[in-house]
Design a protein around this motif. Structure first.
Motif, PDB file in Angstrom:
ATOM      1  N   MET A  66       0.845  -1.179   0.000  1.00  0.00           N
ATOM      2  CA  MET A  66       0.000   0.000   0.000  1.00  0.00           C
ATOM      3  C   MET A  66       0.890   1.241   0.000  1.00  0.00           C
ATOM      4  N   VAL A  67       0.459   2.246  -0.721  1.00  0.00           N
ATOM      5  CA  VAL A  67       1.232   3.474  -0.866  1.00  0.00           C
ATOM      6  C   VAL A  67       0.777   4.508   0.145  1.00  0.00           C
ATOM      7  N   LYS A  68       1.744   5.175   0.770  1.00  0.00           N
ATOM      8  CA  LYS A  68       1.461   6.275   1.683  1.00  0.00           C
ATOM      9  C   LYS A  68       1.930   7.560   1.020  1.00  0.00           C
ATOM     10  N   THR A  69       1.359   8.683   1.427  1.00  0.00           N
ATOM     11  CA  THR A  69       1.780   9.975   0.895  1.00  0.00           C
ATOM     12  C   THR A  69       2.046  10.943   2.035  1.00  0.00           C
ATOM     13  N   MET A  70       2.949  11.876   1.766  1.00  0.00           N
ATOM     14  CA  MET A  70       3.257  12.908   2.741  1.00  0.00           C
ATOM     15  C   MET A  70       3.572  14.195   1.983  1.00  0.00           C
ATOM     16  N   GLN A  71       3.007  15.291   2.434  1.00  0.00           N
ATOM     17  CA  GLN A  71       3.293  16.599   1.854  1.00  0.00           C
ATOM     18  C   GLN A  71       4.526  17.152   2.568  1.00  0.00           C
ATOM     19  N   VAL A  72       5.569  17.478   1.800  1.00  0.00           N
ATOM     20  CA  VAL A  72       6.816  17.957   2.389  1.00  0.00           C
ATOM     21  C   VAL A  72       7.296  19.212   1.677  1.00  0.00           C
ATOM     22  N   ARG A  73       8.189  19.926   2.345  1.00  0.00           N
ATOM     23  CA  ARG A  73       8.856  21.094   1.788  1.00  0.00           C
ATOM     24  C   ARG A  73      10.346  20.951   2.116  1.00  0.00           C
ATOM     25  N   ILE A  74      11.156  20.826   1.065  1.00  0.00           N
ATOM     26  CA  ILE A  74      12.592  20.644   1.249  1.00  0.00           C
ATOM     27  C   ILE A  74      13.311  21.802   0.573  1.00  0.00           C
ATOM     28  N   ARG A  75      14.171  22.466   1.326  1.00  0.00           N
ATOM     29  CA  ARG A  75      14.916  23.619   0.809  1.00  0.00           C
ATOM     30  C   ARG A  75      16.406  23.301   0.832  1.00  0.00           C
ATOM     31  N   GLY A  76      17.075  23.735  -0.209  1.00  0.00           N
ATOM     32  CA  GLY A  76      18.528  23.627  -0.243  1.00  0.00           C
ATOM     33  C   GLY A  76      19.026  22.363  -0.911  1.00  0.00           C
ATOM     34  N   VAL A  77      20.185  22.493  -1.522  1.00  0.00           N
ATOM     35  CA  VAL A  77      20.783  21.388  -2.259  1.00  0.00           C
ATOM     36  C   VAL A  77      21.214  20.271  -1.320  1.00  0.00           C
ATOM     37  N   THR A  78      21.710  20.611  -0.142  1.00  0.00           N
ATOM     38  CA  THR A  78      22.170  19.589   0.800  1.00  0.00           C
ATOM     39  C   THR A  78      21.024  18.693   1.241  1.00  0.00           C
ATOM     40  N   ASP A  79      19.908  19.290   1.646  1.00  0.00           N
ATOM     41  CA  ASP A  79      18.750  18.493   2.070  1.00  0.00           C
ATOM     42  C   ASP A  79      18.156  17.712   0.899  1.00  0.00           C
ATOM     43  N   THR A  80      18.212  18.280  -0.295  1.00  0.00           N
ATOM     44  CA  THR A  80      17.727  17.574  -1.477  1.00  0.00           C
ATOM     45  C   THR A  80      18.584  16.343  -1.750  1.00  0.00           C
ATOM     46  N   ALA A  81      19.895  16.493  -1.667  1.00  0.00           N
ATOM     47  CA  ALA A  81      20.799  15.358  -1.876  1.00  0.00           C
ATOM     48  C   ALA A  81      20.577  14.287  -0.805  1.00  0.00           C
TER      49      ALA A  81
ATOM     50  N   GLU B   4       8.166   1.305   4.355  1.00  0.00           N
ATOM     51  CA  GLU B   4       9.406   2.092   4.425  1.00  0.00           C
ATOM     52  C   GLU B   4       9.379   3.013   5.646  1.00  0.00           C
ATOM     53  N   THR B   5       9.344   2.428   6.825  1.00  0.00           N
ATOM     54  CA  THR B   5       9.213   3.210   8.057  1.00  0.00           C
ATOM     55  C   THR B   5      10.446   4.066   8.341  1.00  0.00           C
ATOM     56  N   GLU B   6      11.624   3.573   8.020  1.00  0.00           N
ATOM     57  CA  GLU B   6      12.839   4.348   8.262  1.00  0.00           C
ATOM     58  C   GLU B   6      12.843   5.607   7.389  1.00  0.00           C
ATOM     59  N   PHE B   7      12.479   5.451   6.124  1.00  0.00           N
ATOM     60  CA  PHE B   7      12.393   6.598   5.230  1.00  0.00           C
ATOM     61  C   PHE B   7      11.325   7.561   5.715  1.00  0.00           C
ATOM     62  N   GLU B   8      10.178   7.042   6.123  1.00  0.00           N
ATOM     63  CA  GLU B   8       9.086   7.888   6.604  1.00  0.00           C
ATOM     64  C   GLU B   8       9.507   8.685   7.837  1.00  0.00           C
ATOM     65  N   ASN B   9      10.177   8.047   8.779  1.00  0.00           N
ATOM     66  CA  ASN B   9      10.635   8.737   9.984  1.00  0.00           C
ATOM     67  C   ASN B   9      11.608   9.859   9.643  1.00  0.00           C
ATOM     68  N   TRP B  10      12.509   9.615   8.699  1.00  0.00           N
ATOM     69  CA  TRP B  10      13.454  10.655   8.289  1.00  0.00           C
ATOM     70  C   TRP B  10      12.716  11.794   7.587  1.00  0.00           C
ATOM     71  N   LEU B  11      11.741  11.465   6.757  1.00  0.00           N
ATOM     72  CA  LEU B  11      11.009  12.447   5.966  1.00  0.00           C
ATOM     73  C   LEU B  11      10.132  13.366   6.815  1.00  0.00           C
ATOM     74  N   ARG B  12       9.699  12.908   7.965  1.00  0.00           N
ATOM     75  CA  ARG B  12       8.794  13.688   8.823  1.00  0.00           C
ATOM     76  C   ARG B  12       9.354  15.064   9.182  1.00  0.00           C
ATOM     77  N   ARG B  13      10.653  15.239   9.222  1.00  0.00           N
ATOM     78  CA  ARG B  13      11.243  16.538   9.568  1.00  0.00           C
ATOM     79  C   ARG B  13      10.921  17.616   8.553  1.00  0.00           C
ATOM     80  N   PHE B  14      10.487  17.200   7.344  1.00  0.00           N
ATOM     81  CA  PHE B  14      10.160  18.146   6.276  1.00  0.00           C
ATOM     82  C   PHE B  14       8.662  18.258   6.024  1.00  0.00           C
ATOM     83  N   GLU B  15       7.877  17.554   6.835  1.00  0.00           N
ATOM     84  CA  GLU B  15       6.430  17.532   6.624  1.00  0.00           C
ATOM     85  C   GLU B  15       5.815  18.909   6.777  1.00  0.00           C
ATOM     86  N   VAL B  16       4.858  19.196   5.895  1.00  0.00           N
ATOM     87  CA  VAL B  16       4.159  20.501   5.917  1.00  0.00           C
ATOM     88  C   VAL B  16       2.882  20.356   6.717  1.00  0.00           C
TER      89      VAL B  16
END
Length: 75
Positions: free
Chosen positions: A1-16, A63-75
């Motif tokens: 099952m697919v999950k979605t999250m709305q995020v905002r990522i700024r800067g080349v470092t965070d994008t990489a 992908e819980t590890e990815f989701e946990n990392w991604l939460r810092r950018f959640e809108v």
């Protein structure tokens, strides 16, 4: 099952870092913004999309590890 999250990522470092974490995911990571759909594991694709205004990220529910990392950018 697919999950979605709305995020905002700024800067080349965070994008990489986003791409590096997406590459660790076993399943696809998709970024959607308007009519565009980008592979989250492609640095060139991700850099071509302005993520600072907010994007929708789709990833597998296991992908819980990815989701946990991604939460810092959640809108």
């Amino acid at each position: 099952m697919v999950k979605t999250m709305q995020v905002r990522i700024r800067g080349v470092t965070d994008t990489a870092l986003f791409v590096e974490h997406a590459k660790e995911a076993k399943e696809d990571v998709i970024i959607r913004r308007g009519k565009f759909c980008i592979d989250g594991k492609s640095i060139l694709g991700v850099l071509s999309l302005d993520m600072s205004d907010g994007v929708q990220v789709e990833y597998d529910e296991n992908e819980t590890e990815f989701e946990n990392w991604l939460r810092r950018f959640e809108v």
